[in-house]
Design an enzyme around this catalytic site. Structure first.
Site, PDB file in Angstrom:
ATOM      1  N   LYS A 189      43.709   8.761  52.123  1.00 53.45           N
ATOM      2  CA  LYS A 189      43.225   7.477  52.655  1.00 53.45           C
ATOM      3  C   LYS A 189      43.534   7.387  54.141  1.00 53.45           C
ATOM      4  O   LYS A 189      44.489   8.018  54.612  1.00 53.45           O
ATOM      5  CB  LYS A 189      43.956   6.323  51.948  1.00 53.45           C
ATOM      6  CG  LYS A 189      43.672   6.243  50.472  1.00 53.45           C
ATOM      7  CD  LYS A 189      42.364   5.535  50.240  1.00 53.45           C
ATOM      8  CE  LYS A 189      42.007   5.535  48.770  1.00 53.45           C
ATOM      9  NZ  LYS A 189      40.684   4.999  48.511  1.00 53.45           N
ATOM     10  N   ASN A 198      50.018  14.453  60.079  1.00 51.12           N
ATOM     11  CA  ASN A 198      49.196  14.797  58.910  1.00 51.12           C
ATOM     12  C   ASN A 198      49.014  16.310  58.870  1.00 51.12           C
ATOM     13  O   ASN A 198      48.937  16.960  59.916  1.00 51.12           O
ATOM     14  CB  ASN A 198      47.816  14.137  59.057  1.00 51.12           C
ATOM     15  CG  ASN A 198      46.851  14.526  57.947  1.00 51.12           C
ATOM     16  OD1 ASN A 198      47.182  14.450  56.759  1.00 51.12           O
ATOM     17  ND2 ASN A 198      45.653  14.960  58.312  1.00 51.12           N
ATOM     18  N   HIS A 238      46.449  19.355  57.655  1.00 51.36           N
ATOM     19  CA  HIS A 238      45.039  19.563  57.301  1.00 51.36           C
ATOM     20  C   HIS A 238      44.804  21.062  57.132  1.00 51.36           C
ATOM     21  O   HIS A 238      45.266  21.858  57.943  1.00 51.36           O
ATOM     22  CB  HIS A 238      44.145  19.005  58.419  1.00 51.36           C
ATOM     23  CG  HIS A 238      42.691  19.090  58.104  1.00 51.36           C
ATOM     24  ND1 HIS A 238      42.060  18.206  57.254  1.00 51.36           N
ATOM     25  CD2 HIS A 238      41.749  19.973  58.498  1.00 51.36           C
ATOM     26  CE1 HIS A 238      40.785  18.534  57.150  1.00 51.36           C
ATOM     27  NE2 HIS A 238      40.566  19.610  57.891  1.00 51.36           N
ATOM     28  N   ASP A 249      41.756  13.045  60.838  1.00 53.37           N
ATOM     29  CA  ASP A 249      41.979  14.402  61.388  1.00 53.37           C
ATOM     30  C   ASP A 249      41.759  14.489  62.895  1.00 53.37           C
ATOM     31  O   ASP A 249      41.221  15.467  63.401  1.00 53.37           O
ATOM     32  CB  ASP A 249      41.040  15.419  60.697  1.00 53.37           C
ATOM     33  CG  ASP A 249      41.158  15.362  59.190  1.00 53.37           C
ATOM     34  OD1 ASP A 249      42.283  15.144  58.690  1.00 53.37           O
ATOM     35  OD2 ASP A 249      40.129  15.534  58.509  1.00 53.37           O
ATOM     36  N   GLU A 258      50.728  26.437  54.653  1.00 54.82           N
ATOM     37  CA  GLU A 258      51.052  25.018  54.864  1.00 54.82           C
ATOM     38  C   GLU A 258      52.494  24.723  54.472  1.00 54.82           C
ATOM     39  O   GLU A 258      53.173  23.930  55.105  1.00 54.82           O
ATOM     40  CB  GLU A 258      50.133  24.134  54.021  1.00 54.82           C
ATOM     41  CG  GLU A 258      48.700  24.087  54.498  1.00 54.82           C
ATOM     42  CD  GLU A 258      47.888  23.101  53.679  1.00 54.82           C
ATOM     43  OE1 GLU A 258      48.321  21.960  53.477  1.00 54.82           O
ATOM     44  OE2 GLU A 258      46.800  23.495  53.199  1.00 54.82           O
TER      45      GLU A 258
HETATM   46  C1  GRF Z   1      46.713  20.275  51.471  1.00 51.26           C
HETATM   47  O1  GRF Z   1      45.794  21.344  51.544  1.00 51.26           O
HETATM   48  C2  GRF Z   1      46.676  19.465  52.742  1.00 51.26           C
HETATM   49  O2  GRF Z   1      46.420  20.214  53.882  1.00 51.26           O
HETATM   50  C3  GRF Z   1      45.533  18.520  52.489  1.00 51.26           C
HETATM   51  O3  GRF Z   1      45.637  18.200  51.127  1.00 51.26           O
HETATM   52  C4  GRF Z   1      46.290  19.264  50.416  1.00 51.26           C
HETATM   53  C5  GRF Z   1      47.447  18.667  49.701  1.00 51.26           C
HETATM   54  O4  GRF Z   1      48.050  19.568  48.813  1.00 51.26           O
HETATM   55  N1  GRF Z   1      45.548  17.403  53.389  1.00 51.26           N
HETATM   56  P1  GRF Z   1      49.371  19.161  48.038  1.00 51.26           P
HETATM   57  O5  GRF Z   1      49.141  17.808  47.396  1.00 51.26           O
HETATM   58  O6  GRF Z   1      50.492  19.102  49.049  1.00 51.26           O
HETATM   59  O7  GRF Z   1      49.585  20.214  47.017  1.00 51.26           O
END
Ligand code: GRF
Length: 225
Positions: A111, A127, A129, A170, A199
């Site tokens: 959101k 955030n 992404h 973003d 990530e």
């Molecule tokens: C990740 O790929 C993040 O970059 C995106 O949503 C996904 C969330 O994955 N915004 P998780 O819920 O942390 O497993």
């Protein structure tokens, strides 16, 4: 005679001063694996931070379960639950202020953050992404759609980005970014998985980067020898 000089380590609680630890709120909508990566690094003593509260717009989010499992306050909070966008926004702001949050981390939060919260926490919301922003970001680029678009465009590189949050999806300035190769027979799912693993390293690293470069420690947490 002068006092001996004592080395100060930020996390040495035995030295008689307050350790410097960021207080985090994590907002997540889905499986919460990025939240888990942050919790793991904190538990292993690699990240000097504490997750004070986890907030989700989705009552079924695994992020809430992951938080509860380790005794962290987990709150389901959505516009529907609040009754109106204005009440949602003021309730969210109250929670963040009540927990004395230093940094708000959007980890798979689907959101837009209300403008009142963006303003109150200006420069203190990040955030993650799953692409190399500014490419493949903005409205419509979420979940598997990001990876489908990257593959359809024949990109050789994708990656992950942690950026500061402003009023648009973003959009704010980049804090940290890491490249991930797109392999010839990647599907959106294999690419997603390779990026997600990156990530999980990038997000805790970006939180540490924020603490080192952008965070003004409150007076109450200043270290004294
Ligand atoms: C990740 O790929 C993040 O970059 C995106 O949503 C996904 C969330 O994955 N915004 P998780 O819920 O942390 O497993």
């Amino acid at each position: 005679m002068s006092q001996p000089v004592r080395a100060m380590a930020p996390n040495d609680g035995g030295m008689g001063f307050q350790p410097m630890r960021l207080r985090l709120a994590i907002l997540a909508s889905g499986s919460g694996t990025n939240l888990q990566a942050v919790l793991d690094q904190i538990a292993e003593g690699k990240l000097a931070a504490d997750v004070a509260v986890v907030i989700s717009n989705n009552s079924d989010s695994q992020a809430l379960e992951r938080a509860r499992k380790v005794g962290i306050e987990a709150v389901h909070w959505s516009e529907k639950k609040a009754g109106s966008p204005a009440q949602f926004s003021s309730g969210l702001l109250e929670m963040l202020q009540h927990h004395r949050i230093d940094l708000v981390v959007l980890a798979g939060y689907m959101k837009l953050v209300p403008i009142e919260v963006v303003r109150a926490f200006h420069g203190r919301i990040i955030n993650i992404h799953p692409a190399l922003l500014p490419k493949y970001g903005g409205p419509g680029f979420y979940g598997m759609r990001v990876h489908e678009a990257v593959i359809a465009a024949g990109e050789k590189q994708s990656g992950a980005t942690v950026h500061f949050v402003d009023a648009e999806y973003d959009h704010g300035s980049v804090l940290m970014q890491r490249e991930v190769p797109v392999l010839p027979n990647d599907t959106p799912a294999t690419l997603r998985d390779r990026i997600l693993a990156v990530e999980h390293e990038l997000l805790p690293a970006a939180i540490a980067e924020f603490a080192a470069k952008y965070w003004q420690r409150p007076k109450s947490q200043e270290m004294h020898p």
